[in-house]
Design a protein around this motif. Sequence first.
Motif, PDB file in Angstrom:
ATOM      1  N   LYS A  76       0.835  -1.201   0.000  1.00 11.91           N
ATOM      2  CA  LYS A  76       0.000   0.000   0.000  1.00 11.91           C
ATOM      3  C   LYS A  76       0.867   1.247   0.000  1.00 11.91           C
ATOM      4  O   LYS A  76       0.580   2.220  -0.706  1.00 11.91           O
ATOM      5  N   ALA A  77       1.940   1.252   0.774  1.00 13.09           N
ATOM      6  CA  ALA A  77       2.833   2.417   0.836  1.00 13.09           C
ATOM      7  C   ALA A  77       3.469   2.691  -0.517  1.00 13.09           C
ATOM      8  O   ALA A  77       3.608   3.847  -0.927  1.00 13.09           O
ATOM      9  N   ILE A  78       3.852   1.645  -1.232  1.00 16.06           N
ATOM     10  CA  ILE A  78       4.425   1.828  -2.573  1.00 16.06           C
ATOM     11  C   ILE A  78       3.395   2.489  -3.480  1.00 16.06           C
ATOM     12  O   ILE A  78       3.697   3.454  -4.190  1.00 16.06           O
ATOM     13  N   ALA A  79       2.158   1.983  -3.453  1.00 21.85           N
ATOM     14  CA  ALA A  79       1.104   2.543  -4.304  1.00 21.85           C
ATOM     15  C   ALA A  79       0.805   3.993  -3.930  1.00 21.85           C
ATOM     16  O   ALA A  79       0.633   4.852  -4.806  1.00 21.85           O
ATOM     17  N   GLU A  80       0.757   4.292  -2.644  1.00 26.49           N
ATOM     18  CA  GLU A  80       0.450   5.653  -2.207  1.00 26.49           C
ATOM     19  C   GLU A  80       1.571   6.609  -2.572  1.00 26.49           C
ATOM     20  O   GLU A  80       1.317   7.736  -3.020  1.00 26.49           O
ATOM     21  N   ILE A  90      11.997   4.213  -3.583  1.00 26.21           N
ATOM     22  CA  ILE A  90      13.205   3.450  -3.278  1.00 26.21           C
ATOM     23  C   ILE A  90      13.112   3.027  -1.821  1.00 26.21           C
ATOM     24  O   ILE A  90      12.143   3.363  -1.127  1.00 26.21           O
ATOM     25  N   ALA A  91      14.110   2.298  -1.338  1.00 29.34           N
ATOM     26  CA  ALA A  91      14.062   1.801   0.040  1.00 29.34           C
ATOM     27  C   ALA A  91      13.905   2.938   1.044  1.00 29.34           C
ATOM     28  O   ALA A  91      13.131   2.839   2.003  1.00 29.34           O
ATOM     29  N   ALA A  92      14.616   4.040   0.829  1.00 33.73           N
ATOM     30  CA  ALA A  92      14.541   5.167   1.754  1.00 33.73           C
ATOM     31  C   ALA A  92      13.142   5.775   1.787  1.00 33.73           C
ATOM     32  O   ALA A  92      12.689   6.260   2.828  1.00 33.73           O
ATOM     33  N   THR A  93      12.447   5.749   0.646  1.00 29.35           N
ATOM     34  CA  THR A  93      11.070   6.245   0.591  1.00 29.35           C
ATOM     35  C   THR A  93      10.187   5.452   1.540  1.00 29.35           C
ATOM     36  O   THR A  93       9.389   6.013   2.302  1.00 29.35           O
ATOM     37  N   LEU A  94      10.322   4.130   1.502  1.00 32.14           N
ATOM     38  CA  LEU A  94       9.488   3.277   2.343  1.00 32.14           C
ATOM     39  C   LEU A  94       9.855   3.427   3.818  1.00 32.14           C
ATOM     40  O   LEU A  94       8.975   3.394   4.684  1.00 32.14           O
ATOM     41  N   ALA A  95      11.136   3.600   4.107  1.00 33.52           N
ATOM     42  CA  ALA A  95      11.541   3.814   5.495  1.00 33.52           C
ATOM     43  C   ALA A  95      10.906   5.077   6.049  1.00 33.52           C
ATOM     44  O   ALA A  95      10.418   5.103   7.189  1.00 33.52           O
ATOM     45  N   ALA A 151      15.995   1.131   8.124  1.00 31.20           N
ATOM     46  CA  ALA A 151      16.508   0.691   6.833  1.00 31.20           C
ATOM     47  C   ALA A 151      16.664  -0.832   6.764  1.00 31.20           C
ATOM     48  O   ALA A 151      16.295  -1.444   5.748  1.00 31.20           O
ATOM     49  N   PRO A 152      17.201  -1.490   7.807  1.00 30.99           N
ATOM     50  CA  PRO A 152      17.304  -2.956   7.745  1.00 30.99           C
ATOM     51  C   PRO A 152      15.943  -3.638   7.623  1.00 30.99           C
ATOM     52  O   PRO A 152      15.809  -4.644   6.922  1.00 30.99           O
ATOM     53  N   ALA A 153      14.917  -3.088   8.289  1.00 31.56           N
ATOM     54  CA  ALA A 153      13.577  -3.669   8.195  1.00 31.56           C
ATOM     55  C   ALA A 153      13.052  -3.562   6.765  1.00 31.56           C
ATOM     56  O   ALA A 153      12.431  -4.499   6.249  1.00 31.56           O
ATOM     57  N   VAL A 154      13.317  -2.435   6.118  1.00 25.14           N
ATOM     58  CA  VAL A 154      12.881  -2.253   4.731  1.00 25.14           C
ATOM     59  C   VAL A 154      13.615  -3.228   3.816  1.00 25.14           C
ATOM     60  O   VAL A 154      13.015  -3.832   2.927  1.00 25.14           O
TER      61      VAL A 154
END
Length: 206
Positions: free
Chosen positions: A12-16, A25-30, A37-40
Motif C-alpha cells: 500500500k505504501a508503494i502505491a500511495e 526506493i528503500a529510503a522512501t518506504l523507510a 533501513a534494515p527492516a525495509v
Amino acid sequence: MRITISKENYLKAIAEAEGEGETVIAATLARWLKVSAPAVTMAIRRLKRDGLIRVSTEGEITLKKEGRAIADRVLQRHRLIERMLTEIFGMEWYKVHDEAEQLEHAVSSDFERRLIDKLGPNGNPDRRSADWTRLDQLEPGTTARVMSVFERDRSLLEYLDALGIRPSAELEMVTRNYDDTLTLKVAGKPVQLGTAAAAKVWVGKG
C-alpha cells in the motif's frame, strides 16, 4: 504465498507514494512507514521473492500485477472505512485516516461487500479529478471548493481544520506573498497559509 499485514502495508505504501508522484526506493518506504533501513531491506527481499514487486538496478521499486492487486484492495478497504467513519458515524474528517489504518486489515470480504452496498462501489473519496488543482497553484482572485487533503500528518490536518480549510469548504485565493505564504479568504476571514501546506490541499470549482 502468505499475505501478512506487514506485506499489505508495504505494498500500500508503494502505491500511495507512487500516487504522490514519488520515485519509490528503500529510503522512501523507510520514511513513509517510519521503519528502519534494515527492516525495509528484509521486507523488499520478501516481496521480491513472492513476485509482488520489481526492483531496478538503480533501486527503484515498482509493483507487479499481483502486488498492485493487493495494494488496490487494501486501499479500497481503507477508503471505504474512512467514508464509513465520516458518513455513517460522523467522525471528524482529520481523525479518520488514523482510524482506518487500524481497521483496514480487520475487515472481512463480507463486511467489505456490505460497505460497498451501503456507500457505493467507488470507495475512494480522495481520487484526484483532472478538474482539481493544488491550492498553492490557484490564481489570485479565484474562488474554489476544497475537494480533498492528501496528507498523513494528523497535526497538519488538525491545523488546516482550525483554519477552516476542510473538505467542502469554500475559499478564495487573495494574494501570493513574498515570504512564501498565501493569503486566503475562508468563511469571509483572511487566513495565512504556507505554500508547502497548501500543496497538500486539492481544490475544484466552487
